[in-house]
Design a protein around this motif. Sequence first.
Motif, PDB file in Angstrom:
ATOM      1  N   TYR A 122      17.506  -0.310  11.534  1.00  0.00           N
ATOM      2  CA  TYR A 122      17.124   0.929  11.116  1.00  0.00           C
ATOM      3  C   TYR A 122      17.400   0.741   9.733  1.00  0.00           C
ATOM      4  N   GLY A 123      18.372   0.130   8.887  1.00  0.00           N
ATOM      5  CA  GLY A 123      19.003   0.119   7.400  1.00  0.00           C
ATOM      6  C   GLY A 123      19.915   1.451   7.505  1.00  0.00           C
ATOM      7  N   ALA A 124      20.566   1.459   8.556  1.00  0.00           N
ATOM      8  CA  ALA A 124      21.590   2.788   8.660  1.00  0.00           C
ATOM      9  C   ALA A 124      23.093   2.335   9.197  1.00  0.00           C
ATOM     10  N   ARG A 125      23.037   0.802   8.537  1.00  0.00           N
ATOM     11  CA  ARG A 125      24.689   0.301   8.590  1.00  0.00           C
ATOM     12  C   ARG A 125      24.879  -0.881   7.938  1.00  0.00           C
ATOM     13  N   PRO A 154      17.028   3.579   5.213  1.00  0.00           N
ATOM     14  CA  PRO A 154      16.682   3.712   6.343  1.00  0.00           C
ATOM     15  C   PRO A 154      14.804   3.549   5.764  1.00  0.00           C
ATOM     16  N   ARG A 155      15.206   4.339   4.638  1.00  0.00           N
ATOM     17  CA  ARG A 155      13.574   4.823   3.840  1.00  0.00           C
ATOM     18  C   ARG A 155      12.538   3.726   3.659  1.00  0.00           C
ATOM     19  N   ILE A 198      10.950   2.975   7.825  1.00  0.00           N
ATOM     20  CA  ILE A 198      10.189   3.355   7.755  1.00  0.00           C
ATOM     21  C   ILE A 198       8.930   2.810   6.788  1.00  0.00           C
ATOM     22  N   LEU A 233      13.859   5.610  13.428  1.00  0.00           N
ATOM     23  CA  LEU A 233      14.499   5.529  14.798  1.00  0.00           C
ATOM     24  C   LEU A 233      14.887   7.600  14.998  1.00  0.00           C
ATOM     25  N   ALA A 250      22.679  16.241  15.437  1.00  0.00           N
ATOM     26  CA  ALA A 250      23.634  15.986  14.114  1.00  0.00           C
ATOM     27  C   ALA A 250      22.680  14.844  12.635  1.00  0.00           C
ATOM     28  N   GLN A 251      21.545  14.249  13.906  1.00  0.00           N
ATOM     29  CA  GLN A 251      21.345  12.946  13.239  1.00  0.00           C
ATOM     30  C   GLN A 251      19.553  13.174  12.976  1.00  0.00           C
ATOM     31  N   SER A 252      19.032  14.205  13.800  1.00  0.00           N
ATOM     32  CA  SER A 252      16.974  14.002  13.644  1.00  0.00           C
ATOM     33  C   SER A 252      17.133  14.833  12.430  1.00  0.00           C
ATOM     34  N   LEU A 287       8.982  15.293   7.641  1.00  0.00           N
ATOM     35  CA  LEU A 287      10.320  15.318   6.840  1.00  0.00           C
ATOM     36  C   LEU A 287       9.820  13.308   6.561  1.00  0.00           C
ATOM     37  N   ALA A 288       9.486  13.045   7.258  1.00  0.00           N
ATOM     38  CA  ALA A 288       9.500  11.420   7.247  1.00  0.00           C
ATOM     39  C   ALA A 288       8.057  11.113   7.291  1.00  0.00           C
ATOM     40  N   ARG A 313      18.868  11.064   5.194  1.00  0.00           N
ATOM     41  CA  ARG A 313      19.056  10.116   5.559  1.00  0.00           C
ATOM     42  C   ARG A 313      18.337   9.028   6.352  1.00  0.00           C
ATOM     43  N   SER A 354      16.060   9.861   8.263  1.00  0.00           N
ATOM     44  CA  SER A 354      14.704  10.712   7.649  1.00  0.00           C
ATOM     45  C   SER A 354      13.600   9.648   6.756  1.00  0.00           C
TER      46      SER A 354
END
Lengths: 536, 386
Positions: free
Chosen positions: A320-323, A342-343, A346, A352, A359-361, A374-375, B258, B260
């Motif tokens: 997902y590009g988050a790491r 993440p951008r 998407i 994801l 905490a994350q969503s 939002l996304a 982030r 999202s």
Amino acid sequence: MRPDEDVAADSAPPLLRMRDIAKQFPGVRALTGVDLTVHGGEVVALLGENGAGKSTLMNILAGVHADYDGVIELDGEPARIHSPRQAAHHGITMIHQELNLVPELSISDNVFLGRELRSRRGTLDRKAMHRRTAELLAELGLALPPQRPVRECRIAERQLVEVAKALNGRLKVLVMDEPTSALAAAEVERLFTVIRSLARRGVGIVYISHRLEELKEIADSVTVLRDGGNVGSRDAHTVDRDELVALMVGRPLDNLYPRATEQRSEGPVRLEVSGLTFTPTPGQSGTALHDLDFTVRAGEIVGLAGLMGAGRSEVLESLYGARSPVTGSIKLDGRRYAPRSPRQAIRRGLALVAEDRKAQSLVLDNTVRFNTTLAALHRFLRPWRTVNRRAEKAAAAEQNAALGTKTASVETVVGTLSGGNQQKVVLAKCLLTKPTLLLVDEPTRGIDVGAKAEIHALLDRLAEAGSAILAVSSELPELLGICDRIIVLCEGRITGEFHRDPAHGPVAAQEAILSAAMARQAVLASGSTLLGSTHD
Amino acid sequence: MTDTLADSPGSGSGAGAGSGSPEAPGPHRPGAAERLRRALPALGSLQSYIGLVLVIAVGIATKGAVFWNQTNLTNAITAFASRGILAVGVTLVILTAGIDLSVGSILGIGSMTAAMLLVHHGLSPLLIVPACAAVGALFGFLNGVGTTWLKIQSFVMTLAMLSVVRGIDRQVSDNVAVGVQLIGPNGQPTRKADAFAKLGTPGHQLVSGSWLPLFGRAGVGYPLVAFFAVCVVFQLILSRTRFGRHIYAVGGNPVAARLSGVNVTLVVIAVFTLSGMLAGFAGPIDAAYSASADPLAGTGYELDAIAAAVIGGTSLAGGKGSITGTAVGALILTLLDNVLGLNAVSDNLQLIIKGLIVVVAVVLQRPGFLRGAVDPLARRIRSGRG
């Protein structure tokens, strides 16, 4: 095991008895009528799937949850435990999986946190505290200087520091939540030695673990929870493993895991990963991933199984590009894909459902509409990047209605919804971006059974409609119920792969997967293996 | 896109009727209370309006027409306008869960830049204002870079910037105030100085003439116009644009934002830059209002700006608040200053009262603060006695 076992069980009242414990969370009934008995010097293993209510029960005992129904008796006397302070007063200590130490303070400071010794002048009596800490550490077989900062200790050492901290007070009942999940074999042995010596002193121990084969070695009795209720207690020395798994899994899988068709037609390869490697930089959390190869086809649900810390979430987050830094080659629909944010992910059609929805969503203080769109705000933009609020609202309402989110209106604040409905909002957010590859991490954690079944049905429908889905879950029955294929990870490596095969029972599959997930050192070559074969 | 909900797109609203209800025969109209409740988040909190009414009531009760007349009110708001503009920028930063302590200093350097461009270079106010905004934006951008790329907490970064910018201000001015009332050879103020002076003049003092005559006649001068225009523009940005949405998302939950697809770094840099820009923009107004650029101009303004945001219901935890709320908060502080001044309350006492009002405002705005304060107490009593 212990000479006085029978005597303690028969004559004196038990050290700890929890009777008819019930606990209600907003929207979820977490526990109903649960009983747990622990005698002095006894090690009771508490078993159950994730979400069965083990943590809730232990948090009640440790005073974390102030509101609950039922009675807690200590030595036959009703005890009032509604705060961690009261629990500590009764000699109840819980060692959480994520340890509760202050990393910047020394071992001795941690051991004496909140009950520091003071000299006559009112200043800290460090000398006395160091001396006492050294004694405690020696008792536990740890040769560490009391002055060492906790952050410089290994996980196994920190665990024993927590035990030392508990011993420093009045210790009657010790609760350990999956203490061995992060330990190497030798460290496990040392921990068991400590547990046995505590038991000899008359401490009652509640031991939560998913490792069934440990239980025979360390526990005296086993209590199994399922869906917030007791399903039985067994003698740990005589019970066999299959019986325990059957008790834990219990429910008919078919009802909870509806599938439109047993065998889905295979679509083209959507995701092709080869040599995926993630190396956390110093200070970054997470498990390193080593050279992973796998594919996910359109219309297929692939599960990622493994123990805590196996690297399952890291796989999803890397995709997902988050790491970062992530190396290896990834192809999406045959085209090169190097996710850097993440951008970007998407934009390429990934979505994801993160592990921790609060905490994350979700932006909990904001509305269902705000979170749902939002996304995907780019779909509702007019000139000057203003948001077409009418279209946005209609789309949020439509998507949530399609998923059956129970909410008064889309202007309701998300934080006021139940866990299951919050999760549906997260799914609505993801689906609104029209993903072709859906990554779901613990999609049904902490939500009630009805909502679970709805989410399983939704994932099934999405796969039927041609989405590729990569799912992580700690609940093996869930993966077995929804997945076409399961990839097993252990310490960042693939240690097994299983195809859906209804001919074998789910219990057999569960065992095979557990074995692969625990293949600690014996890392197996990745590749397709038939269900039922084991890897040891 | 097909509509599956009762909420038909034309009705504007109606989801309040419940997502599962059948299609209503006509467009569903929410009640007035329901509409008010929905509009409130964008309008600021109800408590702040009550506060505003209270201050006005006290003003009228104690001073009557001396307080409640156009001249006094425009004077009061004009005096506060530059701080009000700072408060708008600071609100943006606070919404992302950051803080900006450097706006007072940036206003100071904006005011010094304006005076020097006018006096030494003879620039027209039409060029001076954007130049000052650009200077402010530069320092704001540096704040943003420090908090994101260098990962410095915004409190520390902007505290450092407060010091650095003030130092630059004093260095370039040699610690001497620069007057902006230029007298031409004929003994009259020069045309440019005259135009510049109007930047800080309440409307009713504007002589008939060249600049903004319309506003002048209506009794509304440039500082007020600028303050309200800034409020309107930034409230619209917050409530209507994707950027505004992203600001709330970053403040409400940066991780979720982030994941999202929100570029969190960019949003944070943008709000700091905007905050700096607004502070720089407020500089010339302040210089014109005080008829000179003092090297110490704007000292302590950041506290008024933060207080206005907080009184207006913006949460320092981020993700909650609005510019409308901040505007009301700024009005409360303005009129409070004015009422206390008119009643000859000493400066020292004024400071104490202002401080207390911030505390009271924050406590009152906690959702269900009464319940929150009483519940744990009740539980302690219950568990202690039976």
